[in-house]
Scaffold this active site. Sequence first.
Site, PDB file in Angstrom:
ATOM      1  CD1 TRP A 183      -2.653   1.793   0.564  1.00 56.78           C
ATOM      2  CD2 TRP A 183      -1.238   2.481   2.160  1.00 56.78           C
ATOM      3  NE1 TRP A 183      -2.961   3.087   0.879  1.00 56.78           N
ATOM      4  CE2 TRP A 183      -2.116   3.541   1.852  1.00 56.78           C
ATOM      5  CE3 TRP A 183      -0.251   2.685   3.125  1.00 56.78           C
ATOM      6  CZ2 TRP A 183      -2.038   4.791   2.482  1.00 56.78           C
ATOM      7  CZ3 TRP A 183      -0.169   3.922   3.756  1.00 56.78           C
ATOM      8  CH2 TRP A 183      -1.064   4.958   3.430  1.00 56.78           C
ATOM      9  CD  GLU A 224      -4.629  -1.273   2.498  1.00 53.45           C
ATOM     10  OE1 GLU A 224      -3.436  -1.465   2.807  1.00 53.45           O
ATOM     11  OE2 GLU A 224      -5.495  -0.904   3.309  1.00 53.45           O
ATOM     12  CE  LYS A 226      -6.367   6.120   2.576  1.00 59.70           C
ATOM     13  NZ  LYS A 226      -5.458   6.220   3.705  1.00 59.70           N
ATOM     14  CG  ASP A 257      -8.572  -0.502   4.978  1.00 61.49           C
ATOM     15  OD1 ASP A 257      -9.650   0.002   5.366  1.00 61.49           O
ATOM     16  OD2 ASP A 257      -7.513  -0.412   5.624  1.00 61.49           O
ATOM     17  CG  HIS A 260      -8.677   2.112   2.101  1.00 56.64           C
ATOM     18  ND1 HIS A 260      -7.419   1.657   1.786  1.00 56.64           N
ATOM     19  CD2 HIS A 260      -8.569   2.663   3.340  1.00 56.64           C
ATOM     20  CE1 HIS A 260      -6.585   1.891   2.781  1.00 56.64           C
ATOM     21  NE2 HIS A 260      -7.262   2.500   3.739  1.00 56.64           N
ATOM     22  CG  HIS A 284      -5.942  -3.996   5.797  1.00 57.82           C
ATOM     23  ND1 HIS A 284      -5.050  -2.984   5.527  1.00 57.82           N
ATOM     24  CD2 HIS A 284      -5.198  -5.132   5.964  1.00 57.82           C
ATOM     25  CE1 HIS A 284      -3.827  -3.485   5.529  1.00 57.82           C
ATOM     26  NE2 HIS A 284      -3.885  -4.780   5.778  1.00 57.82           N
ATOM     27  CG  ASP A 292      -8.897   5.007   5.943  1.00 59.98           C
ATOM     28  OD1 ASP A 292      -9.384   4.019   6.497  1.00 59.98           O
ATOM     29  OD2 ASP A 292      -7.711   5.086   5.579  1.00 59.98           O
ATOM     30  CG  ASP A 294      -7.501   3.505   9.927  1.00 58.31           C
ATOM     31  OD1 ASP A 294      -7.616   2.298   9.672  1.00 58.31           O
ATOM     32  OD2 ASP A 294      -7.097   4.338   9.098  1.00 58.31           O
ATOM     33  CG  ASP A 324      -5.126  -1.002   8.703  1.00 53.33           C
ATOM     34  OD1 ASP A 324      -4.462  -0.416   9.585  1.00 53.33           O
ATOM     35  OD2 ASP A 324      -5.145  -0.619   7.517  1.00 53.33           O
TER      36      ASP A 324
HETATM   37  C1  RNT Z   1      -3.783   3.119   5.010  1.00 53.37           C
HETATM   38  C2  RNT Z   1      -3.928   1.652   4.800  1.00 53.37           C
HETATM   39  C3  RNT Z   1      -2.787   0.817   5.285  1.00 53.37           C
HETATM   40  C4  RNT Z   1      -2.236   1.286   6.591  1.00 53.37           C
HETATM   41  C5  RNT Z   1      -1.154   0.418   7.156  1.00 53.37           C
HETATM   42  C6  RNT Z   1      -0.428   1.109   8.268  1.00 53.37           C
HETATM   43  O1  RNT Z   1      -4.914   3.802   4.670  1.00 53.37           O
HETATM   44  O2  RNT Z   1      -5.106   1.215   5.377  1.00 53.37           O
HETATM   45  O3  RNT Z   1      -3.195  -0.504   5.360  1.00 53.37           O
HETATM   46  O4  RNT Z   1      -3.254   1.409   7.524  1.00 53.37           O
HETATM   47  O5  RNT Z   1      -0.313   0.009   6.154  1.00 53.37           O
HETATM   48 ZN    ZN Z   2      -5.430  -0.903   5.437  1.00 53.76          ZN
END
Ligand code: RNT
Ligand code: ZN
Length: 417
Positions: A183, A224, A226, A257, A260, A284, A292, A294, A324
């Site tokens: 990523w 990955e 985004k 993810d 994303h 993820h 995003d 998290d 994640d």
């Molecule tokens: C970032 C991605 C990625 C990170 C990690 C730290 O938007 O989700 O996966 O969270 O690599």
């Molecule tokens: Zn991620």
Amino acid sequence: MNQKERYESAKEIYAKIGVDTEAALAKLQETRISMHCWQADDVRGFEGTGTLSGGIQTTGNYPGGARNPDEVFADLDKALSLIPGTHKINVHANYAIAEPGETIDRDTIQPRHFKRWVEFAKAHHCGLDFNPTFFSHPKANGLTLSSPDEEIRQFWIRHGIACIRISEYFANETGYPCVMNIWTGDGSKDVPADRLGPRMRYADSIDQILACGYDKSKVYVTVESKVFGIGVEAYTVGSAEFALSYAMTRGITPLMDNGHYHPTEVVSDKIPALLVFNDKIALHITRPIRWDSDHVVAFDDETREMMKEVVRCNALDRVFLATDYFDASINRVGALVIGMRNVQKAILNALLTPNEDLKKLQDEGDTSRLLLLQEEYKLLPLGDVWNEFCARNNVPGGACWYKEIQEYEKNVLSLRK
Ligand code: RNT
Ligand code: ZN
């Protein structure tokens, strides 16, 4: 009723709808989730180089975040002790551990710099996954793998290859395949003049990384996608279409993810779509709030729906599951435990659903009954089965594990000043 009696009663209730709780518990027992190491220290890593870049952000300043390898390992150890089952640890390249006096850079890291991770994994019977770190570095101020500056691009390609070697080392040492996820935060804050060039270079860079040669049965390289990042709002090189097309044309694994995508898009619906065409996919699991963000994974509708798809597509062995998120506003060790346990509960919920019967109702067109049952099943005694799972794994059920986090905060985390 004590826990055992509650479980026996739940077992009967589920048996009436044709669900075997023992089979569900056995399946959950063998399901490994890759727990991300970076919640322990706000994605800082061990390089001591300062701020997080790549358009991702941790917010909050709850005291006690891990500051060095010993503290990260102690925190992960504590978290694992409160999560039922055996799992995997997901490591980022910026968690390399140099010898005293040794200077390493992203393109010179070697397997030996991750020896302590291997020791930690072995001690916990865990597998290991890996991530090159294409951010938080002086050479990651602009684009990385998609950079027009050939020197910068080659630096990051070398980093990617170094990471393949470390992933192989992880697989060989632990005996479990290693997922290596690519990523990058590459993109631009404002409307770009060239959207194609960076993507052509990104594809070529990953091609060069993959060309180093590796055992595909041991290392699963994932890409990955985004939609946008902070400061990278207008254009993301590794968009959904890019990452998916790249992975599928190169025979590697796409990674989704669930933070994303546009806020009304759901990854649960994308899982079966990708399973039609991919032998393996990777996830993820996170909780996006408005963006995003998290947040710690909750036992919410979408997490349950995602796990339902994995289970009812019979794909627990085709989907690499990883957490994640990075919330620095609450106890970080507690955050790891809460999120991991919620993923497990969502899997258990899916395993305790009579999926074949529901599919039949759909095929027969009995949609009213389908709706009724899907709603009714939400009220079944999942918690009693979950607590049985915890008990069998010698881990506190319910919320009582939190006492241990409070103790840990008092005796360990609060002393980190
Ligand atoms: C970032 C991605 C990625 C990170 C990690 C730290 O938007 O989700 O996966 O969270 O690599
Ligand atoms: Zn991620």
